[in-house]
Each structure stands twice: as structure tokens, then as C-alpha cells.
Design a protein around this motif. Structure first.
Motif, PDB file in Angstrom:
ATOM      1  N   ARG A 173       0.924  -1.351  -0.036  1.00  0.00           N
ATOM      2  CA  ARG A 173       0.051   0.012  -0.059  1.00  0.00           C
ATOM      3  C   ARG A 173       0.963   1.446   0.096  1.00  0.00           C
ATOM      4  NH1 ARG A 173      -2.287   2.976   4.117  1.00  0.00           N
ATOM      5  NH2 ARG A 173      -1.362   1.524   5.692  1.00  0.00           N
ATOM      6  N   ARG A 174       1.883   1.209   0.850  1.00  0.00           N
ATOM      7  CA  ARG A 174       2.863   2.437   0.953  1.00  0.00           C
ATOM      8  C   ARG A 174       4.021   2.250  -0.055  1.00  0.00           C
ATOM      9  NH1 ARG A 174       3.647   3.374   7.256  1.00  0.00           N
ATOM     10  NH2 ARG A 174       1.347   3.680   7.889  1.00  0.00           N
ATOM     11  N   GLN A 175       4.107   1.139  -0.767  1.00  0.00           N
ATOM     12  CA  GLN A 175       5.412   0.786  -1.556  1.00  0.00           C
ATOM     13  C   GLN A 175       6.760   1.152  -1.065  1.00  0.00           C
ATOM     14  OE1 GLN A 175       4.217   3.163  -5.509  1.00  0.00           O
ATOM     15  NE2 GLN A 175       4.293   1.013  -6.354  1.00  0.00           N
ATOM     16  N   LYS A 176       6.792   0.493   0.240  1.00  0.00           N
ATOM     17  CA  LYS A 176       7.756   0.506   1.035  1.00  0.00           C
ATOM     18  C   LYS A 176       8.193  -0.609   1.436  1.00  0.00           C
ATOM     19  CE  LYS A 176       8.927   3.318   5.276  1.00  0.00           C
ATOM     20  NZ  LYS A 176       8.640   3.982   6.221  1.00  0.00           N
ATOM     21  N   GLY A 177       9.733  -0.970   1.415  1.00  0.00           N
ATOM     22  CA  GLY A 177      10.110  -2.264   2.092  1.00  0.00           C
ATOM     23  C   GLY A 177      11.310  -2.326   2.099  1.00  0.00           C
ATOM     24  N   GLN A 178      11.980  -3.325   2.659  1.00  0.00           N
ATOM     25  CA  GLN A 178      13.472  -3.558   3.294  1.00  0.00           C
ATOM     26  C   GLN A 178      13.812  -4.862   3.129  1.00  0.00           C
ATOM     27  OE1 GLN A 178      13.731  -3.280   7.580  1.00  0.00           O
ATOM     28  NE2 GLN A 178      15.927  -3.686   7.552  1.00  0.00           N
ATOM     29  N   ILE A 179      14.966  -5.122   2.583  1.00  0.00           N
ATOM     30  CA  ILE A 179      15.818  -6.574   2.509  1.00  0.00           C
ATOM     31  C   ILE A 179      16.997  -6.197   3.437  1.00  0.00           C
ATOM     32  CG2 ILE A 179      16.646  -8.351   1.233  1.00  0.00           C
ATOM     33  CD1 ILE A 179      14.858  -7.712  -0.953  1.00  0.00           C
ATOM     34  N   ALA A 180      17.332  -7.360   4.150  1.00  0.00           N
ATOM     35  CA  ALA A 180      18.536  -7.338   5.091  1.00  0.00           C
ATOM     36  C   ALA A 180      19.102  -8.932   5.101  1.00  0.00           C
ATOM     37  CB  ALA A 180      18.404  -6.875   6.343  1.00  0.00           C
ATOM     38  N   MET A 181      20.407  -8.635   5.048  1.00  0.00           N
ATOM     39  CA  MET A 181      21.293  -9.989   4.967  1.00  0.00           C
ATOM     40  C   MET A 181      22.376  -9.918   5.678  1.00  0.00           C
ATOM     41  SD  MET A 181      22.844 -11.859   1.572  1.00  0.00           S
ATOM     42  CE  MET A 181      21.416 -11.297   0.486  1.00  0.00           C
ATOM     43  N   LEU A 182      22.899 -11.366   6.288  1.00  0.00           N
ATOM     44  CA  LEU A 182      24.144 -11.471   7.135  1.00  0.00           C
ATOM     45  C   LEU A 182      24.934 -12.224   6.336  1.00  0.00           C
ATOM     46  CD1 LEU A 182      25.491 -10.441   9.728  1.00  0.00           C
ATOM     47  CD2 LEU A 182      24.546 -12.514  10.675  1.00  0.00           C
ATOM     48  N   VAL A 183      25.896 -11.908   5.831  1.00  0.00           N
ATOM     49  CA  VAL A 183      27.021 -12.360   4.942  1.00  0.00           C
ATOM     50  C   VAL A 183      27.993 -12.934   5.770  1.00  0.00           C
ATOM     51  CG1 VAL A 183      28.220 -12.474   3.038  1.00  0.00           C
ATOM     52  CG2 VAL A 183      26.099 -11.181   3.033  1.00  0.00           C
ATOM     53  N   ASP A 184      28.471 -14.178   5.871  1.00  0.00           N
ATOM     54  CA  ASP A 184      29.613 -14.751   6.527  1.00  0.00           C
ATOM     55  C   ASP A 184      29.757 -14.200   8.034  1.00  0.00           C
ATOM     56  OD1 ASP A 184      30.185 -15.962   4.562  1.00  0.00           O
ATOM     57  OD2 ASP A 184      31.905 -15.266   4.051  1.00  0.00           O
TER      58      ASP A 184
END
Length: 218
Positions: A173-184
Motif C-alpha cells: 500500500r505504501r510501496q515501502k520495503g526492506q531486505i537485510a542479509m548477514l553475510v559470513d
């Protein structure tokens, strides 16, 4: 008569001077007392501060030993900035910055970039927590939990991207988001978007060269 007048005048003059001298002496004594108390308070404050730092230092040492944390040096932020592409999900980089900071034996490097096109914006952060990566996995709930929520507006879930634990959240609805990742267990990659589609967020994460990022830590 005149001589008596002069004698009385002299007496009052000397008496007044004596009173002034006494007042000046009182002020001087008060000033010395205040300075003495101030120095004493500053000395106590300095001692308390030294003790506080000593206690913090011991606590951090115990924390390192308990969690088997080593003293890895973080990657120089200038090298990390090279990982950032000039374009992300079709958006041009408008600004970037980076720094390496340290406090009480812990050092962290981080870089940040802003990508924009029209009213759409992506913010990318890459953080190298070096030797304290295990603490990150303990403090970031999504690295240990399985989350799977969905509503008519969007979703929130933990998943796996390229073999690494990741976190996704999107509000359609707000066209708002997040992607987070932990590498090694040391590099945190965090992408947040405003006025973007779900696919634009995913494409943005794919544009980050995780293999090259991993090599920086070796």
C-alpha cells in the motif's frame, strides 16, 4: 580643634581601610575554599570516570571471552565502497559515504549510498562488524527466528538468499520495503526502498556483488 578633627578623620579612614582589608581577606578565603572544593570534586569525578572506563573495559573483555570474539580488523570502507554499483535496480547513485569507527576495542566499517529515479529511492548500507559478528546474530532477532507474516497490504518474513539468512518486509500500500542479509557472520547488507515495487527491492539485492564482498573479509 583642627588637629582633633584631623585625628578623628584619620581614625575613621584607617578603620575603614581595615574593614575593607578584612572584607577582601574574607573574599579571598572564600575564593580559595571554593577552588579547593572544586578541585576536590573534579578529582573525585575523574576517579569515578576512570573506574567506570575500567569497569566497561573489563565487561567488554569478559564479553569477548564469553562469545569467543576475536580482534579482526574491519575492511577499509573505501574498499567496501567499490562494491556499491553505480546503478541499482535501474536507479542512478546520487550520493555515497563511508567511515571506519572504533570504540573500546571494537571497530566497524560502513558505507551508505542513495539511489534515485523520479520519486523512487533506494538506500543501501553495508556494514562490516568484523570480530563482533556473533554479537550481531544474537542481537538481530531475525537471524535466529523464523518469521512468516502476511496481510492484504504486504508481508514480513525470514528467508534465504544465496545461502545466507535474510529478512524481507514489504508494504504494498505504501510501496515501502526492506531486505537485510548477514553475510559470513560479519557483513550486514541492508536495502530500504520508498516508492518502489517488491521486484525492485529484490533486483537491488541481486545487483550487490556478494561474492566480491565475501572476498574482502578473507
Amino acid at each position: 580643634m583642627k588637629s582633633n578633627f584631623l585625628l578623628i578623620l584619620s581614625f575613621f579612614f584607617l578603620f575603614s581601610c581595615d574593614q575593607l582589608a578584612t572584607e577582601e581577606q574574607k573574599k579571598s578565603n572564600q575564593k580559595e575554599q571554593i577552588e579547593k572544593e572544586l578541585k576536590g570534586n573534579l578529582g573525585e569525578a575523574k576517579e569515578d570516570l576512570n573506574n567506570a572506563f575500567k569497569n566497561v573495559g573489563e565487561a567488554l573483555k569478559n564479553l569477548k571471552e564469553k562469545n569467543n570474539i576475536d580482534d579482526k580488523e574491519p575492511v577499509n570502507f573505501r574498499e567496501m565502497k567499490e562494491i556499491l554499483p553505480r546503478k541499482l535496480s535501474g536507479m542512478k547513485m546520487e550520493d555515497s559515504e563511508g567511515q571506519t569507527t572504533g570504540v573500546l576495542g571494537f571497530k566497524i566499517s560502513n558505507v551508505k549510498a542513495i539511489y534515485q529515479e523520479d520519486n523512487s529511492e533506494l538506500e543501501v548500507k553495508i556494514i562490516d562488524v568484523a570480530g563482533v559478528g556473533k554479537l550481531i546474530t544474537q542481537s538481530a532477532a531475525w537471524t535466529k527466528l523464523d518469521i512468516d507474516k502476511e496481510s492484504k497490504d504486504g508481508y514480513e518474513r525470514t528467508t534465504t538468499i544465496d545461502g545466507y539468512k535474510a529478512y524481507e518486509k514489504y508494504d504494498g500500500r505504501r510501496q515501502k520495503g526492506q531486505i537485510a542479509m548477514l553475510v559470513d557472520d560479519r557483513f550486514v547488507v541492508d536495502i530500504r526502498g520508498k516508492n518502489v515495487t517488491e521486484q525492485q527491492l529484490k533486483d537491488a539485492m541481486e545487483d550487490i556483488n556478494l561474492r566480491k564482498l565475501k572476498k574482502l573479509g578473507n
